[in-house]
Design an enzyme around this catalytic site. Structure first.
Site, PDB file in Angstrom:
ATOM      1  N   ASP A  15       4.728-118.413 -17.499  1.00 54.24           N
ATOM      2  CA  ASP A  15       3.950-117.231 -17.889  1.00 54.24           C
ATOM      3  C   ASP A  15       3.276-117.603 -19.209  1.00 54.24           C
ATOM      4  O   ASP A  15       3.962-117.915 -20.180  1.00 54.24           O
ATOM      5  CB  ASP A  15       4.930-116.058 -18.068  1.00 54.24           C
ATOM      6  N   ASN A  29     -12.649-109.776 -19.201  1.00 55.43           N
ATOM      7  CA  ASN A  29     -13.926-109.308 -18.640  1.00 55.43           C
ATOM      8  C   ASN A  29     -14.869-109.065 -19.806  1.00 55.43           C
ATOM      9  O   ASN A  29     -14.475-109.146 -20.962  1.00 55.43           O
ATOM     10  CB  ASN A  29     -13.724-108.050 -17.787  1.00 55.43           C
ATOM     11  N   GLY A  37      -4.075-108.603 -14.113  1.00 57.51           N
ATOM     12  CA  GLY A  37      -3.806-110.051 -14.118  1.00 57.51           C
ATOM     13  C   GLY A  37      -3.316-110.583 -15.448  1.00 57.51           C
ATOM     14  O   GLY A  37      -2.547-109.937 -16.157  1.00 57.51           O
ATOM     15  N   VAL A  38      -3.833-111.775 -15.792  1.00 53.98           N
ATOM     16  CA  VAL A  38      -3.358-112.399 -17.037  1.00 53.98           C
ATOM     17  C   VAL A  38      -3.849-111.599 -18.255  1.00 53.98           C
ATOM     18  O   VAL A  38      -3.178-111.533 -19.290  1.00 53.98           O
ATOM     19  CB  VAL A  38      -3.795-113.882 -17.102  1.00 53.98           C
ATOM     20  N   ASP A  39      -5.010-110.938 -18.120  1.00 51.52           N
ATOM     21  CA  ASP A  39      -5.535-110.089 -19.204  1.00 51.52           C
ATOM     22  C   ASP A  39      -4.513-108.994 -19.534  1.00 51.52           C
ATOM     23  O   ASP A  39      -4.151-108.752 -20.690  1.00 51.52           O
ATOM     24  CB  ASP A  39      -6.867-109.481 -18.715  1.00 51.52           C
ATOM     25  N   SER A 128     -10.818-117.159 -13.368  1.00 50.03           N
ATOM     26  CA  SER A 128     -11.563-116.649 -12.215  1.00 50.03           C
ATOM     27  C   SER A 128     -10.835-116.780 -10.877  1.00 50.03           C
ATOM     28  O   SER A 128     -11.373-116.346  -9.853  1.00 50.03           O
ATOM     29  CB  SER A 128     -12.940-117.340 -12.063  1.00 50.03           C
TER      30      SER A 128
HETATM   31  N1  APR Z   1       0.434-116.383 -16.977  1.00 50.27           N
HETATM   32  C1  APR Z   1      -0.337-117.363 -16.449  1.00 50.27           C
HETATM   33  N2  APR Z   1      -1.220-117.163 -15.459  1.00 50.27           N
HETATM   34  C2  APR Z   1      -1.320-115.903 -14.975  1.00 50.27           C
HETATM   35  C3  APR Z   1      -0.559-114.827 -15.470  1.00 50.27           C
HETATM   36  C4  APR Z   1       0.356-115.112 -16.511  1.00 50.27           C
HETATM   37  N3  APR Z   1       1.124-114.145 -17.049  1.00 50.27           N
HETATM   38  N4  APR Z   1      -0.901-113.693 -14.771  1.00 50.27           N
HETATM   39  C5  APR Z   1      -1.833-114.068 -13.879  1.00 50.27           C
HETATM   40  N5  APR Z   1      -2.091-115.394 -13.986  1.00 50.27           N
HETATM   41  C6  APR Z   1      -3.032-116.222 -13.225  1.00 50.27           C
HETATM   42  C7  APR Z   1      -3.376-115.772 -11.843  1.00 50.27           C
HETATM   43  O1  APR Z   1      -2.369-116.199 -10.938  1.00 50.27           O
HETATM   44  C8  APR Z   1      -4.683-116.525 -11.619  1.00 50.27           C
HETATM   45  O2  APR Z   1      -4.401-117.857 -11.195  1.00 50.27           O
HETATM   46  O3  APR Z   1      -4.260-116.196 -13.926  1.00 50.27           O
HETATM   47  C9  APR Z   1      -5.296-116.608 -13.018  1.00 50.27           C
HETATM   48  C10 APR Z   1      -6.500-115.714 -13.248  1.00 50.27           C
HETATM   49  O4  APR Z   1      -6.340-114.528 -12.510  1.00 50.27           O
HETATM   50  P1  APR Z   1      -6.770-113.093 -13.127  1.00 50.27           P
HETATM   51  O5  APR Z   1      -5.868-112.750 -14.219  1.00 50.27           O
HETATM   52  O6  APR Z   1      -6.907-112.156 -11.977  1.00 50.27           O
HETATM   53  O7  APR Z   1      -8.211-113.362 -13.777  1.00 50.27           O
HETATM   54  P2  APR Z   1      -9.637-113.536 -13.102  1.00 50.27           P
HETATM   55  O8  APR Z   1      -9.562-113.952 -11.689  1.00 50.27           O
HETATM   56  O9  APR Z   1     -10.405-114.415 -14.068  1.00 50.27           O
HETATM   57  O10 APR Z   1     -10.238-112.064 -13.138  1.00 50.27           O
HETATM   58  C11 APR Z   1     -10.542-111.492 -14.378  1.00 50.27           C
HETATM   59  O11 APR Z   1      -9.298-109.529 -13.874  1.00 50.27           O
HETATM   60  O12 APR Z   1      -7.542-108.722 -15.066  1.00 50.27           O
HETATM   61  C12 APR Z   1      -8.882-108.581 -14.870  1.00 50.27           C
HETATM   62  O13 APR Z   1      -9.703-107.830 -16.983  1.00 50.27           O
HETATM   63  C13 APR Z   1      -9.664-108.938 -16.101  1.00 50.27           C
HETATM   64  O14 APR Z   1     -11.700-108.106 -15.202  1.00 50.27           O
HETATM   65  C14 APR Z   1     -10.982-109.285 -15.494  1.00 50.27           C
HETATM   66  C15 APR Z   1     -10.598-110.003 -14.203  1.00 50.27           C
END
Ligand code: APR
Length: 179
Positions: A15, A29, A37-39, A128
């Site tokens: 994580d 975003n 997600g990771v955000d 992404s």
């Molecule tokens: N640690 C590491 N990687 C993570 C974690 C974490 N805690 N949580 C999620 N991920 C991974 C996901 O498995 C994926 O491989 O981060 C990668 C990116 O996924 P997203 O978080 O969905 O990001 P993204 O596809 O770039 O979409 C961005 O999603 O959360 C919203 O505000 C954000 O609008 C933006 C969009």
């Protein structure tokens, strides 16, 4: 004993919010006010002061603080990481809408910010590849190519970690790194 040269790019399944590196990269975003997600994970772990820091990033257009392909830096707040580099990846629309160039730009912009701030270690999630739907293998190839090109031309950051959130992502990232 000669110090074994450590690889500058590694894959780590974890994580990203747990890493005590100089900067973790957030897949944000353009509004930079949090999300899923990771955000979402990064904002939850960093605490409300991260959202306050993001609000202080000036808007470049109404409601937009970080255009797709660019990066912004804030402190790490309650995270073990000292900084968060927020970058905005492209939404996958089939690959003919400039997505590869924009994704490459996310890695270059984030690394340039890290170097400008004298950071030595940076950890990236798979930008992404979640909500934004970018095919993981294509994204991993872009990430590895851009990171290697940047590190070949710059002493900083010294170390880049590609963070895999699950075993599937880990195997794709390792394959891309081994290619
Ligand atoms: N640690 C590491 N990687 C993570 C974690 C974490 N805690 N949580 C999620 N991920 C991974 C996901 O498995 C994926 O491989 O981060 C990668 C990116 O996924 P997203 O978080 O969905 O990001 P993204 O596809 O770039 O979409 C961005 O999603 O959360 C919203 O505000 C954000 O609008 C933006 C969009």
């Amino acid at each position: 004993m000669s110090a074994e040269r450590q690889p500058r790019v590694t894959v780590h399944r974890t994580d990203i919010t747990t890493l005590a590196v100089d900067a973790i990269v957030n897949a944000a975003n353009e509004r930079m006010l949090g999300g899923g997600g990771v955000d979402g994970a990064i904002h939850r772990a960093a605490g409300p002061s991260l959202l306050a820091a993001c609000r202080r990033i000036p808007e470049v257009r109404p409601g937009i603080r970080c255009p797709t392909g660019e990066a912004r830096i804030t402190g790490g707040c309650d995270l073990p990481a000292a900084h968060v580099i927020h970058t905005v990846g492209p939404v996958w629309r089939g690959g003919m809408a400039g997505e590869p160039k924009l994704l490459a730009s996310c890695y270059r912009s984030s690394l340039a910010l890290a170097a400008e701030h004298g950071l030595r270690s940076v950890a990236f999630p798979a930008i992404s590849c979640g909500v934004y739907g970018y095919p993981l293998d294509a994204a991993a190839a872009i990430a590895v190519r851009e990171i290697r090109m940047f590190l070949d031309a710059h002493p900083l950051p010294e170390r880049v970690v590609l963070v895999a959130f699950d075993a599937g992502i880990e195997s794709v990232l390792r394959a891309a790194l081994g290619a």
